[in-house]
Design a protein around this motif. Sequence first.
Motif, PDB file in Angstrom:
ATOM      1  N   ARG A  29       0.838  -1.208   0.000  1.00  0.00           N
ATOM      2  CA  ARG A  29       0.000   0.000   0.000  1.00  0.00           C
ATOM      3  C   ARG A  29       0.869   1.254   0.000  1.00  0.00           C
ATOM      4  O   ARG A  29       0.565   2.243  -0.657  1.00  0.00           O
ATOM      5  CB  ARG A  29      -0.946   0.012   1.196  1.00  0.00           C
ATOM      6  CG  ARG A  29      -2.056  -1.001   1.089  1.00  0.00           C
ATOM      7  CD  ARG A  29      -2.914  -0.976   2.325  1.00  0.00           C
ATOM      8  NE  ARG A  29      -4.000  -1.930   2.215  1.00  0.00           N
ATOM      9  CZ  ARG A  29      -4.914  -2.123   3.153  1.00  0.00           C
ATOM     10  NH1 ARG A  29      -4.865  -1.413   4.261  1.00  0.00           N
ATOM     11  NH2 ARG A  29      -5.859  -3.007   2.981  1.00  0.00           N
ATOM     12  N   CYS A  67     -12.529   3.062  -3.106  1.00  0.00           N
ATOM     13  CA  CYS A  67     -11.936   1.862  -3.711  1.00  0.00           C
ATOM     14  C   CYS A  67     -12.403   0.591  -3.008  1.00  0.00           C
ATOM     15  O   CYS A  67     -12.834   0.615  -1.855  1.00  0.00           O
ATOM     16  CB  CYS A  67     -10.407   1.945  -3.698  1.00  0.00           C
ATOM     17  SG  CYS A  67      -9.642   1.635  -2.097  1.00  0.00           S
ATOM     18  N   ASN A  68     -12.291  -0.516  -3.712  1.00  0.00           N
ATOM     19  CA  ASN A  68     -12.708  -1.813  -3.163  1.00  0.00           C
ATOM     20  C   ASN A  68     -11.869  -2.227  -1.965  1.00  0.00           C
ATOM     21  O   ASN A  68     -12.384  -2.847  -1.036  1.00  0.00           O
ATOM     22  CB  ASN A  68     -12.646  -2.897  -4.236  1.00  0.00           C
ATOM     23  CG  ASN A  68     -13.774  -2.772  -5.224  1.00  0.00           C
ATOM     24  OD1 ASN A  68     -14.813  -2.184  -4.938  1.00  0.00           O
ATOM     25  ND2 ASN A  68     -13.578  -3.312  -6.411  1.00  0.00           N
ATOM     26  N   ASP A  69     -10.583  -1.916  -1.969  1.00  0.00           N
ATOM     27  CA  ASP A  69      -9.720  -2.271  -0.846  1.00  0.00           C
ATOM     28  C   ASP A  69     -10.254  -1.656   0.443  1.00  0.00           C
ATOM     29  O   ASP A  69     -10.366  -2.336   1.463  1.00  0.00           O
ATOM     30  CB  ASP A  69      -8.290  -1.817  -1.109  1.00  0.00           C
ATOM     31  CG  ASP A  69      -7.312  -2.249  -0.025  1.00  0.00           C
ATOM     32  OD1 ASP A  69      -7.484  -3.348   0.533  1.00  0.00           O
ATOM     33  OD2 ASP A  69      -6.374  -1.488   0.269  1.00  0.00           O
ATOM     34  N   TYR A  72     -13.933  -3.208   1.332  1.00  0.00           N
ATOM     35  CA  TYR A  72     -13.967  -4.601   1.795  1.00  0.00           C
ATOM     36  C   TYR A  72     -13.011  -4.906   2.932  1.00  0.00           C
ATOM     37  O   TYR A  72     -13.300  -5.749   3.766  1.00  0.00           O
ATOM     38  CB  TYR A  72     -13.703  -5.552   0.625  1.00  0.00           C
ATOM     39  CG  TYR A  72     -14.796  -5.488  -0.402  1.00  0.00           C
ATOM     40  CD1 TYR A  72     -16.100  -5.862  -0.096  1.00  0.00           C
ATOM     41  CD2 TYR A  72     -14.544  -5.013  -1.676  1.00  0.00           C
ATOM     42  CE1 TYR A  72     -17.121  -5.777  -1.033  1.00  0.00           C
ATOM     43  CE2 TYR A  72     -15.552  -4.932  -2.627  1.00  0.00           C
ATOM     44  CZ  TYR A  72     -16.836  -5.315  -2.296  1.00  0.00           C
ATOM     45  OH  TYR A  72     -17.839  -5.217  -3.222  1.00  0.00           O
ATOM     46  N   ARG A  73     -11.853  -4.235   2.972  1.00  0.00           N
ATOM     47  CA  ARG A  73     -10.868  -4.520   4.011  1.00  0.00           C
ATOM     48  C   ARG A  73     -10.808  -3.453   5.087  1.00  0.00           C
ATOM     49  O   ARG A  73     -10.376  -3.712   6.204  1.00  0.00           O
ATOM     50  CB  ARG A  73      -9.489  -4.683   3.393  1.00  0.00           C
ATOM     51  CG  ARG A  73      -9.371  -5.926   2.543  1.00  0.00           C
ATOM     52  CD  ARG A  73      -8.010  -6.030   1.922  1.00  0.00           C
ATOM     53  NE  ARG A  73      -6.969  -5.547   2.807  1.00  0.00           N
ATOM     54  CZ  ARG A  73      -5.825  -6.145   3.011  1.00  0.00           C
ATOM     55  NH1 ARG A  73      -5.557  -7.246   2.386  1.00  0.00           N
ATOM     56  NH2 ARG A  73      -4.926  -5.628   3.802  1.00  0.00           N
ATOM     57  N   CYS A  77      -6.187   2.489   2.780  1.00  0.00           N
ATOM     58  CA  CYS A  77      -5.802   1.996   1.458  1.00  0.00           C
ATOM     59  C   CYS A  77      -4.685   2.890   0.912  1.00  0.00           C
ATOM     60  O   CYS A  77      -4.350   3.920   1.505  1.00  0.00           O
ATOM     61  CB  CYS A  77      -7.006   2.004   0.514  1.00  0.00           C
ATOM     62  SG  CYS A  77      -7.651   3.661   0.207  1.00  0.00           S
ATOM     63  N   CYS A  78      -4.138   2.519  -0.225  1.00  0.00           N
ATOM     64  CA  CYS A  78      -3.045   3.319  -0.802  1.00  0.00           C
ATOM     65  C   CYS A  78      -3.505   4.719  -1.166  1.00  0.00           C
ATOM     66  O   CYS A  78      -2.716   5.672  -1.107  1.00  0.00           O
ATOM     67  CB  CYS A  78      -2.445   2.607  -2.002  1.00  0.00           C
ATOM     68  SG  CYS A  78      -3.532   2.411  -3.411  1.00  0.00           S
TER      69      CYS A  78
END
Length: 113
Positions: A29, A67-69, A72-73, A77-78
Amino acid sequence: MSDLWTDIEQAGTLTEPLRAAVVKQYRNRGVRALEALDEQRVQKYLDFWVVVGTRDTYIVDEDFCTCNDFIYRGGSCCHILAVRIAQLTGIFQEYARWYIDERPFYANNQQYL
């Protein structure tokens, strides 16, 4: 032990040791966040921060990203990392207009009107 974010803020730039610290702490990331900064893909509009990713464009607002990251997580994120570094270093493209006006939302979503 020093705080990475304080160190970046005090430096006002990304030195090689700070870049290495970002990668050490955030791994892939961190690498992707630094790439976004190096490639000038971090943008500040009047309403949002935007990071142009490899597959899409992502809106970042404080500790939230589209973003999906992130969805979902969770966590940083980056894109969130890139914006945070950009805020501390001034490494970003700034636009004196609203991002919401940049997106052709209405043209692509007539069925919702």
